[in-house]
Design a protein around this motif. Structure first.
Motif, PDB file in Angstrom:
ATOM      1  N   LYS A 128       0.798  -1.184  -0.031  1.00  0.00           N
ATOM      2  CA  LYS A 128       0.014   0.042  -0.004  1.00  0.00           C
ATOM      3  C   LYS A 128       0.991   1.221   0.005  1.00  0.00           C
ATOM      4  O   LYS A 128       1.878   1.252   0.740  1.00  0.00           O
ATOM      5  CB  LYS A 128      -0.954  -0.020   1.309  1.00  0.00           C
ATOM      6  N   TRP A 129       0.571   2.258  -0.855  1.00  0.00           N
ATOM      7  CA  TRP A 129       1.297   3.280  -0.992  1.00  0.00           C
ATOM      8  C   TRP A 129       0.712   4.676  -0.622  1.00  0.00           C
ATOM      9  O   TRP A 129      -0.578   4.643  -0.739  1.00  0.00           O
ATOM     10  CB  TRP A 129       1.952   3.474  -2.379  1.00  0.00           C
ATOM     11  N   PHE A 130       1.611   5.631  -0.432  1.00  0.00           N
ATOM     12  CA  PHE A 130       0.842   7.001  -0.255  1.00  0.00           C
ATOM     13  C   PHE A 130       1.680   7.796  -0.841  1.00  0.00           C
ATOM     14  O   PHE A 130       2.932   7.901  -0.771  1.00  0.00           O
ATOM     15  CB  PHE A 130       0.647   7.368   1.366  1.00  0.00           C
ATOM     16  N   ILE A 131       0.993   9.224  -1.523  1.00  0.00           N
ATOM     17  CA  ILE A 131       1.648  10.109  -2.321  1.00  0.00           C
ATOM     18  C   ILE A 131       1.443  11.392  -1.595  1.00  0.00           C
ATOM     19  O   ILE A 131       0.266  11.943  -1.217  1.00  0.00           O
ATOM     20  CB  ILE A 131       1.425  10.103  -3.891  1.00  0.00           C
ATOM     21  N   ILE A 132       2.626  12.397  -1.458  1.00  0.00           N
ATOM     22  CA  ILE A 132       2.573  13.475  -0.683  1.00  0.00           C
ATOM     23  C   ILE A 132       3.281  14.532  -1.912  1.00  0.00           C
ATOM     24  O   ILE A 132       4.301  14.537  -2.540  1.00  0.00           O
ATOM     25  CB  ILE A 132       3.482  13.871   0.376  1.00  0.00           C
TER      26      ILE A 132
END
Length: 385
Positions: free
Chosen positions: A51-55
């Motif tokens: 699972k990934w998150f982008i800022i």
């Protein structure tokens, strides 16, 4: 400046040659990848379990794709299903460029905005600036407006989430405790940002102001705290120290969030505002960060000298175990042109530099026990005394 210290600093600056790990991290390994081409910033986080998150967002100079999409596709990540969230920390151009294309690719991701950006004043500005004669100005407002229009056309407003101090963007407890929490903006910073935006909404028949965002401060920037087992990090965005105890870094420190949210001391610090002095607060390093944490940041080539300055680098070196910058902090010199061409370019631009087709990349991977490895591509530089 002390020349012997400067020479020592230069001797201990290392360039790294293409050693980025191109394999997807294991399910129980976190990753923080920081990208910066000189004007632009993006952080890609592996939350574990694919699972990934982008800022924030910036574009790859070679392909014009959002760099987060390019990188994740190269790792074999399914961006439509495996990216859980995208955060726009604030809407300055170097943090929002390409965000519309990014969000289009991440169909199932929740979208997070600094709370001020989902107020009626910001949305009204985005509609106002959608069509006018100043097509080359205020591109950050237009990018934001595209995102809002996209959500409206799909009747998908539920994906848009306002972020303020203490917001939870991700939380899991098995097999490790994984948390992604917002430490800013404070309620006063949000209110002040809204008041600033309201001033730029013209009355009927008035002309609008150009370059609205350029004149504003980074009041509503979102600072994030990330925890992955024993590893923890703080991503400073562009938050500045304002001198007001209720805004900026002072609001985070004065609000008692370290104790209220049970924050661990950060082992990694994405230094705010490209390492500049106006983003610095000594108490952040003393109270929120581990002794001698790993420090990373992106440069900014938008001014005549670039950021961080030599003085900024020395300051951060004294506080960190290592200090990495995604590219050299001084912009390349513009190519020489015909004198008449140079004169005309000087007349129509405030400042300019040759950014070229280079994307700096710093990759930090950590297991749940807090063990770190850091790598950089050939454009990244590391400073050690």
């Amino acid at each position: 400046m002390n020349l012997s210290l400067l020479n020592k600093l230069r001797r201990n600056m290392q360039n790294f040659s293409g050693v980025i790990n191109g394999k997807k991290p294991a399910k129980d390994v976190s990753e923080v990848s920081l990208f910066g081409p000189g004007i632009g910033e993006c952080i890609v986080i592996h939350l574990g379990d694919n699972k990934w998150f982008i800022i924030d967002s910036c574009r790859c100079p070679l392909t014009d794709k959002p760099i987060a999409i390019k990188y994740l596709e190269e790792l074999g990540v399914q961006t439509a299903t495996q990216v859980e969230g995208v955060l726009i920390t604030h809407w300055h151009k170097d943090h929002i460029n390409g965000a519309f294309d990014l969000i289009n690719k991440c169909d199932s991701a929740q979208i997070y905005f600094s709370a001020a950006l989902l107020k009626k004043e910001a949305i009204q500005l985005s509609k106002l600036y959608k069509k006018d004669s100043f097509a080359s100005t205020d591109t950050e407002i237009r990018e934001f407006g595209q995102i809002i229009e996209h959500l409206r056309s799909r009747e998908d407003y539920s994906r848009a989430n306002p972020v303020h101090a203490s917001s939870t963007l991700c939380q899991r407890t098995t097999p490790l405790q994984i948390r992604l929490l917002a430490l800013s903006p404070s309620s006063q910073a949000v209110n002040q940002s809204i008041a600033n935006l309201a001033q730029h909404i013209p009355e009927a028949g008035d002309f609008r102001v150009r370059h609205v965002i350029r004149q504003s401060k980074n009041l509503n920037s979102v600072v994030l705290y990330f925890e992955f087992g024993s590893f923890s990090a703080i991503f400073g965005s562009d938050l500045e120290e304002t001198g007001n105890p209720n805004t900026g870094w002072s609001a985070i420190l004065n609000g008692g969030m370290k104790d209220t949210l049970s924050l661990k001391l950060g082992k990694l610090f994405k230094v705010p505002h490209h390492g500049s002095a106006n983003g610095h607060n000594n108490c952040v390093w003393k109270l929120l960060l581990d002794n001698k944490p790993l420090a990373i940041t992106t440069p900014y080539y938008g001014g005549p000298s670039g950021l961080p300055t030599d003085q900024d680098i020395r300051r951060i070196q004294g506080l960190a175990s290592e200090f990495w910058i995604s590219r050299k902090p001084r912009p390349p010199k513009p190519p020489k042109r015909d004198r008449m061409v140079e004169r005309e370019m000087d007349n129509v631009t405030r400042s300019r530099s040759a950014i070229k087709d280079k994307m700096g990349h710093i990759q930090v991977r950590a297991n749940g026990r807090g063990s770190l490895s850091i790598q950089g591509n050939e454009h990244a530089v590391s400073y050690r005394l």
